[in-house]
Each structure stands twice: as C-alpha cells, then as structure tokens.
Write a protein that holds these residues in place. Sequence first.
Motif, PDB file in Angstrom:
ATOM      1  N   THR A 132      76.538  61.370  53.169  1.00 29.87           N
ATOM      2  CA  THR A 132      77.167  60.654  51.791  1.00 29.87           C
ATOM      3  C   THR A 132      76.548  61.941  50.782  1.00 29.87           C
ATOM      4  N   THR A 133      75.517  62.510  50.787  1.00 29.54           N
ATOM      5  CA  THR A 133      75.164  63.415  49.943  1.00 29.54           C
ATOM      6  C   THR A 133      76.104  64.657  49.506  1.00 29.54           C
ATOM      7  N   SER A 134      76.536  65.112  50.844  1.00 36.02           N
ATOM      8  CA  SER A 134      77.371  66.209  50.899  1.00 36.02           C
ATOM      9  C   SER A 134      78.881  65.692  50.217  1.00 36.02           C
ATOM     10  N   ALA A 135      79.232  64.635  50.516  1.00 35.71           N
ATOM     11  CA  ALA A 135      80.329  64.328  49.953  1.00 35.71           C
ATOM     12  C   ALA A 135      80.760  63.959  48.565  1.00 35.71           C
ATOM     13  N   ILE A 171      75.318  53.936  44.539  1.00 30.53           N
ATOM     14  CA  ILE A 171      75.881  53.182  45.442  1.00 30.53           C
ATOM     15  C   ILE A 171      75.243  52.389  46.463  1.00 30.53           C
ATOM     16  N   ASN A 172      74.170  52.820  47.179  1.00 35.79           N
ATOM     17  CA  ASN A 172      73.308  52.241  47.984  1.00 35.79           C
ATOM     18  C   ASN A 172      72.481  50.860  47.450  1.00 35.79           C
ATOM     19  N   GLY A 173      72.247  50.957  45.942  1.00 35.69           N
ATOM     20  CA  GLY A 173      71.834  49.832  45.433  1.00 35.69           C
ATOM     21  C   GLY A 173      72.910  48.992  45.060  1.00 35.69           C
ATOM     22  N   ILE A 174      74.033  49.367  44.683  1.00 38.97           N
ATOM     23  CA  ILE A 174      74.983  48.208  44.365  1.00 38.97           C
ATOM     24  C   ILE A 174      75.424  47.670  45.650  1.00 38.97           C
ATOM     25  N   GLN A 175      75.539  48.447  46.893  1.00 40.86           N
ATOM     26  CA  GLN A 175      75.899  47.882  48.176  1.00 40.86           C
ATOM     27  C   GLN A 175      74.954  46.726  48.327  1.00 40.86           C
ATOM     28  N   GLN A 176      73.588  47.006  48.416  1.00 41.19           N
ATOM     29  CA  GLN A 176      72.441  46.003  48.998  1.00 41.19           C
ATOM     30  C   GLN A 176      72.584  44.866  47.900  1.00 41.19           C
ATOM     31  N   THR A 177      72.972  45.105  46.772  1.00 37.43           N
ATOM     32  CA  THR A 177      72.920  43.699  45.745  1.00 37.43           C
ATOM     33  C   THR A 177      74.121  42.914  46.131  1.00 37.43           C
ATOM     34  N   TYR A 180      84.163  53.925  53.245  1.00 37.68           N
ATOM     35  CA  TYR A 180      83.068  53.470  54.362  1.00 37.68           C
ATOM     36  C   TYR A 180      82.255  52.411  53.703  1.00 37.68           C
ATOM     37  N   TYR A 181      81.763  52.862  52.473  1.00 40.18           N
ATOM     38  CA  TYR A 181      80.716  51.890  51.785  1.00 40.18           C
ATOM     39  C   TYR A 181      81.439  50.599  51.374  1.00 40.18           C
ATOM     40  N   ARG A 189      81.599  48.700  54.986  1.00 43.77           N
ATOM     41  CA  ARG A 189      80.248  48.641  55.556  1.00 43.77           C
ATOM     42  C   ARG A 189      79.480  47.404  54.653  1.00 43.77           C
ATOM     43  N   THR A 190      79.774  47.281  53.332  1.00 44.63           N
ATOM     44  CA  THR A 190      79.507  46.177  52.766  1.00 44.63           C
ATOM     45  C   THR A 190      79.940  44.987  53.444  1.00 44.63           C
ATOM     46  N   VAL A 191      81.088  44.764  53.797  1.00 45.46           N
ATOM     47  CA  VAL A 191      81.479  43.619  54.254  1.00 45.46           C
ATOM     48  C   VAL A 191      80.717  43.503  55.645  1.00 45.46           C
ATOM     49  N   SER A 192      80.644  44.561  56.539  1.00 46.60           N
ATOM     50  CA  SER A 192      79.994  44.378  57.535  1.00 46.60           C
ATOM     51  C   SER A 192      78.649  43.831  57.644  1.00 46.60           C
TER      52      SER A 192
END
Length: 472
Positions: free
Chosen positions: A50-53, A67-73, A125-126, A129-132
């Motif tokens: 994710t960092t490289s992309a 993005i990780n924070g938004i996903q978790q929320t 992916y994000y 993966r959020t739905v997952s």
Amino acid sequence: MAVGKRSCGGGGGGGGGGWRELRPLVQLLLPLCVHWIAEEMTVSVLVDVTTSALCPGQSTCPEAIYINGIQQTVVGVFKMVVLPLLGQLADECGRKPMLLLTVSTTIFPFALLAMKQSKEFVYAYYAIRTVSYIISQGSIFCISVAYAADVIEDSKRAAAFSWITGLFSASHVLGNMLARFLPEKYIFDVSIVLLIFCPVYMQLFLSETVKSTPKQDPDSSSLGKIAKVLHRRYKSMRNAATIVVSSPALRGISLVSFFYELGMSGISSVLLYYLKAAFGYNKNQFSELLMMVGIGSIVSQMVVLPLLNPLVGEKVILCTALLSSIAYALLYGFAWASWVPYLSASFGVIYILVKPSTYAIISKASTSADQGKAQGFIAGVQSIASLLSPLAMSPLTSWFLSSNAPFDCKGFSIVCASICLVIALCYACLLKPEESPSQEMPDTEDLEAPLLRGTRCSSRDRTRQDPNCTAT
C-alpha cells in the motif's frame, strides 16, 4: 494489524485443557486455522504494497494511514448492526451457513492484489476489503465460539476457548513464517488458494449443531415477509440488549470490551505504519515481530491459561492481561530504539489472554439458548469502539510522524490509546464473580417466542432438562 490480535457459552473454569476437549471441534478448527494462516501471511506485506502504490519512494504514507482509518470507521459503523444480526442468525439458521458466508468474503479483495498492485487496484482492494471486514471481522470468532459452546460441556469451555485462541496464535506464526520466507510476488497467490480451501472443506465436512425450524407462513406476500423479518430482527436485537443489560457480568464485560477495543483497535490501525516510519521496519522485520509474539502466545493460551484458570479464575487472568496491554502500549509509544518494539511485543504473550478470558466470562454469564445473541451484542459494542478510535488515531499519528509535530514523540498517539486500556482495567477490577444465570427470564422468553418459534438446543441440554430447551 495488531501484533497480538483480530463469546459465549456456560461455566467457567474447567481444569486441564487438552486435545480431548477439542475433538468435537476438529472439523471446525482445521479450516479456521488455514483461514487464519492465509490472512496473516498478507499482513506484513500489505504495508509495503500500500505504501509503494500510494506513496512511491516514501517511508511515511499519510494517505495509507488515513485510508486505514476511514476503512476502520466505516467497518465499525456497519458492524454495529451486522455483528448482532449474524449472531442472531447463527442461533436461528445455524452456525454452518454463517461460517461459510464469513470465511468466503476474504477471497475477493486479495484476488485483486494478486492480479495487480497498482494504485487503482489498491483503492479497489480497500473498498472490497471494507465490505469483507464488515461481514467477517469479529463474526468468525463469535460464531465459532458459539459452535464450541454447542458441543463442549460447560466445565470444559474455558479450556476449549483458550485452545481455540492458542490455535489462532499458532496459525499466525505459520502465516508469518510463510510471509518471511516466500517471495513477495507469490504471497497473495498462495493466500487465495488457502482461502478457497476453507469454505470448500466446511461445506463438505462441517456438521451443523443448530436445527432450523420450518417457515410458518409460506403463502405470505413478499412485502409481508420482509416486514415480518424486520420485525423479528428488531425484537431479537431488543432481546439481546435485554440479556446483556440484565446481567451485571455481561454489562461489566461490555464496558471492558469497549474500552479495550477502543485502545487496541486504534493501535492496530497505525502500528505497522508507525514502525515503518519511525524505525524503517520492512516485511521481514514485521514477520519476525509477529512470529515472536505468536510463538509465546501459543504457550500462554494452550498451556498457561488452562492451568491457571481453575486456580485464580477468569477475572484475575483478565486483569493481568489488561495490565500487560498497558505496558505493551506505553513501550511502543515511548520506543527510543529499534529494539524496543521487540520488548513491547513480548507483552503480547500475556495480553493475548484478554480474548479467551473474556469468552469464558461471557460464556459463564449466558444461558445455553443465548450464545450467539450475547456474543453478537458485545461484538457490536466493540464495533462502536473500533469506529471511534481511528477518528483520533489517524490524524494524531500522521501529525506526530510529520515534520510539523509539536514535540518529538512519534508514538504519542499510542500513548494516548493506553489511557483507554487503563479504563478497561479499572472496569475489569470491578467485575464480580458470576453465578449461573437464572433460567427463569419470562420477559426475555416472551420477546423471543415469536422470533424462534421454539428454542433449539443440544441433546445435552435436553438431558439436563434445561427449561430453555423445547423440542424442534
């Protein structure tokens, strides 16, 4: 992505856990272990991918942290509804279909990264993966522990839960070993193969422990059926809330779980990005760190907890584990050298016991008919915490990792998260030893009667003449 991760049944402290307690669970634990291995082997690689992309050529990537924070929320918002719902459906429709649903959702997001790791595919992916996560995060453990409560006798459940979480840690060790030694380009391919194996195996070999009842009104209109389903869902959720609120132990463990999850989920969402930015950690170091914790956790959950639980009880183990989690957070937050995270991670060997001791307390405070409901409701409480924590942790972490930080403490956000763990410890100390829950709960049963149309139960419950059991 915590270094140590990620409720239900009858009485507490059975002594001497071992493989005998796990024999009825073999067909469940084998695919679950494979599933956990497949998920864990991707953890240490995802940070680099994710960092490289998203931030090519940079060690710090605020975009990935946000993005990780938004996903978790987002996951936390929807899990408040989905987790209790899945717990109720597991009680009504059966454990197996819910397990098949939850373990299958992880296949699709990793398939995207196996195809390509460009910026567009990482965003896709994000999203998937959020739905997952909404469907599977937390619910797999919820339903699995309810399944275990169906087939394990009351006095052995605490030991069985500790073995389940111990196998969870063992799976993490194996997953991190694969990540450490496999070339990065093969990791997602191998993970997908393992993830596909899990639902196929469950479909073929896993036995159902809950008998579903036939539908009563086949001639109703579609709109009428939807209205009745929504009405039953509302009543069932209200019933689950009643079960938890009416029990001092369940009410107390809900508060413990909320503040523990508030602190640990916040740490989990930023930890690996913090280590990469502060100390330049890469895939191999992440894998080594995770393996070290996993190996120690296997011993603590499979050997130490079953031996200690009959002697000191779940409350003492829970408080000790929470104290260890506070030390874990503070050492990470104040880490002054690249070796300090290894010292901090060693406390994961102890704080990992929060989960099995929590399962045992919830199990002891719940009747045999309410396993999925109690677990699902408390998991929903945890999801509220997991949606709140990134609102503070993501911007705070990005701020203190940047050149604009007010003072030099890159892990300040983790130090702040440790306050929540202190509050969880305070509530855990106030928990009172739980007595067997009363079987006479007329208000609860009245609520549940139109929903379940006769409570399902195991032959063991009927043998004990459990008043909550009726023939199906």
